[in-house]
Design an enzyme around this catalytic site. Sequence first.
Site, PDB file in Angstrom:
ATOM      1  N   ARG A   1      12.304  12.780 -13.733  1.00 14.01           N
ATOM      2  CA  ARG A   1      10.863  12.956 -13.603  1.00 14.01           C
ATOM      3  C   ARG A   1      10.479  13.697 -12.326  1.00 14.01           C
ATOM      4  O   ARG A   1       9.456  14.376 -12.292  1.00 14.01           O
ATOM      5  CB  ARG A   1      10.141  11.608 -13.743  1.00 14.01           C
ATOM      6  CG  ARG A   1      10.651  10.466 -12.888  1.00 14.01           C
ATOM      7  CD  ARG A   1      10.078   9.162 -13.453  1.00 14.01           C
ATOM      8  NE  ARG A   1      10.329   7.977 -12.643  1.00 14.01           N
ATOM      9  CZ  ARG A   1      11.418   7.229 -12.713  1.00 14.01           C
ATOM     10  NH1 ARG A   1      12.403   7.581 -13.529  1.00 14.01           N
ATOM     11  NH2 ARG A   1      11.536   6.138 -11.970  1.00 14.01           N
TER      12      ARG A   1
ATOM     13  N   GLU B   1      13.837   5.941  -7.024  1.00 16.10           N
ATOM     14  CA  GLU B   1      12.924   4.796  -7.061  1.00 16.10           C
ATOM     15  C   GLU B   1      13.674   3.500  -6.755  1.00 16.10           C
ATOM     16  O   GLU B   1      14.901   3.418  -6.953  1.00 16.10           O
ATOM     17  CB  GLU B   1      12.246   4.729  -8.440  1.00 16.10           C
ATOM     18  CG  GLU B   1      11.227   3.614  -8.621  1.00 16.10           C
ATOM     19  CD  GLU B   1      10.141   3.561  -7.546  1.00 16.10           C
ATOM     20  OE1 GLU B   1      10.476   3.485  -6.344  1.00 16.10           O
ATOM     21  OE2 GLU B   1       8.955   3.561  -7.914  1.00 16.10           O
TER      22      GLU B   1
ATOM     23  N   ARG C   1       5.753   4.750  -0.677  1.00 15.90           N
ATOM     24  CA  ARG C   1       5.068   3.723   0.125  1.00 15.90           C
ATOM     25  C   ARG C   1       5.805   3.549   1.450  1.00 15.90           C
ATOM     26  O   ARG C   1       5.195   3.472   2.512  1.00 15.90           O
ATOM     27  CB  ARG C   1       5.068   2.381  -0.629  1.00 15.90           C
ATOM     28  CG  ARG C   1       4.027   2.293  -1.693  1.00 15.90           C
ATOM     29  CD  ARG C   1       4.187   1.013  -2.497  1.00 15.90           C
ATOM     30  NE  ARG C   1       3.068   0.841  -3.414  1.00 15.90           N
ATOM     31  CZ  ARG C   1       3.110   0.134  -4.517  1.00 15.90           C
ATOM     32  NH1 ARG C   1       4.225  -0.485  -4.859  1.00 15.90           N
ATOM     33  NH2 ARG C   1       2.046   0.023  -5.288  1.00 15.90           N
TER      34      ARG C   1
ATOM     35  N   HIS D   1       9.032   8.716  -5.712  1.00 18.45           N
ATOM     36  CA  HIS D   1       8.549   7.623  -6.557  1.00 18.45           C
ATOM     37  C   HIS D   1       7.675   6.668  -5.737  1.00 18.45           C
ATOM     38  O   HIS D   1       7.727   6.675  -4.508  1.00 18.45           O
ATOM     39  CB  HIS D   1       9.738   6.860  -7.138  1.00 18.45           C
ATOM     40  CG  HIS D   1      10.714   7.767  -7.832  1.00 18.45           C
ATOM     41  ND1 HIS D   1      10.689   7.980  -9.179  1.00 18.45           N
ATOM     42  CD2 HIS D   1      11.727   8.537  -7.343  1.00 18.45           C
ATOM     43  CE1 HIS D   1      11.655   8.821  -9.513  1.00 18.45           C
ATOM     44  NE2 HIS D   1      12.303   9.175  -8.410  1.00 18.45           N
TER      45      HIS D   1
ATOM     46  N   ASN E   1       5.904   5.639 -17.480  1.00 14.42           N
ATOM     47  CA  ASN E   1       4.619   5.245 -16.888  1.00 14.42           C
ATOM     48  C   ASN E   1       3.619   4.950 -18.005  1.00 14.42           C
ATOM     49  O   ASN E   1       2.872   3.975 -17.950  1.00 14.42           O
ATOM     50  CB  ASN E   1       4.029   6.355 -15.999  1.00 14.42           C
ATOM     51  CG  ASN E   1       4.775   6.556 -14.696  1.00 14.42           C
ATOM     52  OD1 ASN E   1       4.878   7.683 -14.204  1.00 14.42           O
ATOM     53  ND2 ASN E   1       5.303   5.480 -14.139  1.00 14.42           N
TER      54      ASN E   1
ATOM     55  N   ARG F   1      -3.985  19.954  29.413  1.00 18.48           N
ATOM     56  CA  ARG F   1      -5.279  20.160  28.760  1.00 18.48           C
ATOM     57  C   ARG F   1      -5.558  19.054  27.730  1.00 18.48           C
ATOM     58  O   ARG F   1      -6.678  18.549  27.635  1.00 18.48           O
ATOM     59  CB  ARG F   1      -5.333  21.542  28.092  1.00 18.48           C
ATOM     60  CG  ARG F   1      -5.498  22.617  29.122  1.00 18.48           C
ATOM     61  CD  ARG F   1      -5.396  24.027  28.649  1.00 18.48           C
ATOM     62  NE  ARG F   1      -5.628  24.881  29.811  1.00 18.48           N
ATOM     63  CZ  ARG F   1      -6.827  25.277  30.210  1.00 18.48           C
ATOM     64  NH1 ARG F   1      -7.899  24.943  29.525  1.00 18.48           N
ATOM     65  NH2 ARG F   1      -6.960  26.018  31.301  1.00 18.48           N
TER      66      ARG F   1
ATOM     67  N   ARG G   1       8.942 -12.471  -6.800  1.00 22.07           N
ATOM     68  CA  ARG G   1       8.494 -11.161  -6.320  1.00 22.07           C
ATOM     69  C   ARG G   1       7.036 -11.224  -5.882  1.00 22.07           C
ATOM     70  O   ARG G   1       6.637 -10.617  -4.884  1.00 22.07           O
ATOM     71  CB  ARG G   1       8.676 -10.115  -7.422  1.00 22.07           C
ATOM     72  CG  ARG G   1       8.450  -8.696  -6.895  1.00 22.07           C
ATOM     73  CD  ARG G   1       9.053  -7.643  -7.795  1.00 22.07           C
ATOM     74  NE  ARG G   1       9.249  -6.400  -7.065  1.00 22.07           N
ATOM     75  CZ  ARG G   1       8.486  -5.331  -7.176  1.00 22.07           C
ATOM     76  NH1 ARG G   1       7.455  -5.330  -7.994  1.00 22.07           N
ATOM     77  NH2 ARG G   1       8.730  -4.251  -6.470  1.00 22.07           N
TER      78      ARG G   1
ATOM     79  N   ARG H   1       4.110  11.593  -5.742  1.00 18.05           N
ATOM     80  CA  ARG H   1       4.920  11.007  -6.810  1.00 18.05           C
ATOM     81  C   ARG H   1       5.159  12.089  -7.860  1.00 18.05           C
ATOM     82  O   ARG H   1       4.430  13.094  -7.913  1.00 18.05           O
ATOM     83  CB  ARG H   1       4.186   9.831  -7.451  1.00 18.05           C
ATOM     84  CG  ARG H   1       4.184   8.602  -6.581  1.00 18.05           C
ATOM     85  CD  ARG H   1       3.314   7.514  -7.163  1.00 18.05           C
ATOM     86  NE  ARG H   1       3.859   6.917  -8.383  1.00 18.05           N
ATOM     87  CZ  ARG H   1       3.226   6.002  -9.099  1.00 18.05           C
ATOM     88  NH1 ARG H   1       2.030   5.585  -8.722  1.00 18.05           N
ATOM     89  NH2 ARG H   1       3.774   5.496 -10.181  1.00 18.05           N
ATOM     90  N   HIS H   2       6.141  11.895  -8.696  1.00 14.69           N
ATOM     91  CA  HIS H   2       6.367  12.775  -9.840  1.00 14.69           C
ATOM     92  C   HIS H   2       5.136  12.738 -10.737  1.00 14.69           C
ATOM     93  O   HIS H   2       4.319  11.808 -10.651  1.00 14.69           O
ATOM     94  CB  HIS H   2       7.590  12.272 -10.614  1.00 14.69           C
ATOM     95  CG  HIS H   2       7.482  10.825 -10.954  1.00 14.69           C
ATOM     96  ND1 HIS H   2       6.758  10.366 -12.026  1.00 14.69           N
ATOM     97  CD2 HIS H   2       7.953   9.712 -10.310  1.00 14.69           C
ATOM     98  CE1 HIS H   2       6.804   9.053 -12.055  1.00 14.69           C
ATOM     99  NE2 HIS H   2       7.520   8.616 -11.021  1.00 14.69           N
TER     100      HIS H   2
HETATM  101  O1  F6P Z   1       5.763   1.810 -12.335  1.00 21.83           O
HETATM  102  C1  F6P Z   1       6.274   2.919 -11.697  1.00 21.83           C
HETATM  103  C2  F6P Z   1       7.272   2.541 -10.634  1.00 21.83           C
HETATM  104  O2  F6P Z   1       7.687   3.715  -9.985  1.00 21.83           O
HETATM  105  C3  F6P Z   1       8.485   1.758 -11.147  1.00 21.83           C
HETATM  106  O3  F6P Z   1       9.522   2.551 -11.608  1.00 21.83           O
HETATM  107  C4  F6P Z   1       8.847   0.940  -9.943  1.00 21.83           C
HETATM  108  O4  F6P Z   1       9.661  -0.165 -10.258  1.00 21.83           O
HETATM  109  C5  F6P Z   1       7.500   0.552  -9.445  1.00 21.83           C
HETATM  110  O5  F6P Z   1       6.664   1.677  -9.652  1.00 21.83           O
HETATM  111  C6  F6P Z   1       7.451   0.186  -7.974  1.00 21.83           C
HETATM  112  O6  F6P Z   1       6.190  -0.373  -7.702  1.00 21.83           O
HETATM  113  P1  F6P Z   1       6.050  -1.966  -7.507  1.00 21.83           P
HETATM  114  O7  F6P Z   1       6.924  -2.264  -6.346  1.00 21.83           O
HETATM  115  O8  F6P Z   1       4.588  -2.162  -7.208  1.00 21.83           O
HETATM  116  O9  F6P Z   1       6.501  -2.664  -8.741  1.00 21.83           O
END
Ligand code: F6P
Length: 688
Positions: free
Chosen positions: A553, A574, A645, A640, A508, A415, A599, A501-502
């Site tokens: 967190r 994280e 991501r 985190h 932050n 279906r 970076r 996320r937390h």
């Molecule tokens: O700023 C919050 C956070 O979770 C940091 O602890 C971490 O290093 C960062 O984000 C990761 O994001 P990016 O890779 O964009 O730095």
Amino acid sequence: MGGGSSKTPGGSSGDQLYVSLKIENMNVKDALVPHVFGSTPIIGSWDSTRALSMERESALTWELSFVVPPNHGTLVFKFLLKPKDAESPCLVEEGEDRLLTGGKMEDESRSAVFKSPGFGQDELMAYRVFVIVDVISPFDLAASWRAYKENLRPSTVRGIPDISMNAAPEGCQEATRASPSAPKSIPPEELVKNASAAVMELDLERYVVPSPTCASTGVYAANLAETPRSLGFAKCDVFSGSHNSCEVKFLKTDHTASDKAMPAAAGAVAAAAVADQMHGPKEDQCLAIVLVGLPARGKTFTAAKLTRYLRWLGHETKHFNVGKYRRLKHGVNQAAYFFRGDNPEGVEARNEVAALAMEDMLSWMQEGGQVGVFDATNSTKQRRNMIMKLAEGKCKIIFLETICNDESIIERNIRLKIQQSPDYAEETDFEAGLCDFKERLANYGKVYEPVEEGSYVKMIDMVSGNGGQIQVNNISGYLPGRIVFFLVNTHLTPRPILLTRHGESQDNVRGRIGGDSVLSEAGEIYSKQLANFIKKRLKSEKTASIWTSTLQRTILTATPIVGFPKIQWRALEEINSGACDGMTYEEIKRNMPEEYESRLKDKLRYRYPRGESYLDVIQRLEPVIIELERQRAPVVVISHQAVLRALYAYFADRPLKEIPQIEVPLHTIIEIQMGVTGVQEKRYKLID
Ligand code: F6P
């Protein structure tokens, strides 16, 4: 009176501690429910509204178990008795705070003594206390929870008691203790006021926000397969081809030339895979997974899923769907007769498009492609021989046969096929489409020959959710092993996965990366909103689990959630920012300009000094993905930014290079719905 026991854990410093607290002789005052409260992050910041309720284990004992992160120094706590009657104050145990350091209890034989004006001026109640501490891994926890669900009673895995959960709050008077030296019984006027947020009504739809990209919602999986090159469509992102007066539109896929920038086995891929590639015979350096099976057995779905998984791990992988070639070369309106085994023109036409797809796949492998997923019925020995001949000396072949004996699942798939496949896009009469497809299926069935040759994996009734089996023949090597492991663990049971996320942390607010800070005020509000959201969103679910990292967190964000087991994973921590941990981006730019620039140039591969890269994070998340695939119940992942991501990229099938830029805002829940038609996404923003 008193007595206790504690086992000193002998695991490595990276392990988590599973703590089981028991209190005995609790039948005296039935109106009192024992609780535990204490220092963050485990048992609620001396806030009795967050005290964890113990569960009655037997007529005489109450039990509470929880997990302590490996890096948590000393756990400070006390027992608390909460009256069921909401008018009476809570009772805090007499004496010093209890200290648990590195899995060792101080003064472990001490009883819990309570004094209450309500029970006579000098009346003391003393209860025996037992503390059991074990070293565990998240896998043990997950296994323990599974065993619990399967047996419907508390279970043990390698001697570890079952995971506990905090029960729904009871209607008793609740109190906050400002410090460990605060009064032992707390009068009603000192109650915490802000608990009201936790009972706020939520209309979930009000919080829906648009997703930045849509996951493969409603897109027929075959359309996301590789664009046929040999038919002259290699360079097109969006194109239409007119054949037999039909127009077929294909969506742009993300994984074309841009992926070439990512060399095979780069970074995210385990060293073992790289070694296999470097040292194995030439033909083993490329792998073709050749699907085999009757129509409507979930081949295309499996092919798409496997492709997504391998790409996410960093392997150059492409899905070649022979149906797509057939539609381009012979049109979409081929009736069942075309698919008869005794129709020589039909057989030849189908073999021809299979050979074209195979040639495209082999050419792509010569240009650096690593795993080709070759998706067609390939249901006769003759067809498979042709494929093996074409591949000779160029790539290794593993047949992946999908067998389904469950008529109701086949009917459902049929279906779905009529609704989704471009083959029936122009058929306005659903019943006529159904009839034609069933005839096509019968034609394939007459000549079908199960795989008995070469290397193969047979998935038999794996999608039904009732067990099924996998048969494996002549499979070796790192990558084939991973593929089998992935296939064993995937299924089609629909269930949501909630990623968040937390709540906002104090780091932050200060703009500092990494660290292990507690929540800000806004973060605390989010934790309550989230608990509320989950309560409502998962109210009809029989079971679900909450996964956090081992950092405060995330644990604090999960604290107000009640009624579901919580599991801490180190893998969900994280990205490790190594030497930059605790710095702001501004400070890194100022003090370590070269690091900052590196970076900026390649955020995916950049590894913080003594820390991690995004590719490292992806690699450590693989067991999490496998476990998420394996779970049949909903899972809430509180983690985190970088980790989410990477997880999100897997579900949304986003290319590796995009991962470090994916939007995962604070205070937003990303709901991934896993089901038979693929993955769908919905986002809820609880706080602006
Ligand atoms: O700023 C919050 C956070 O979770 C940091 O602890 C971490 O290093 C960062 O984000 C990761 O994001 P990016 O890779 O964009 O730095």
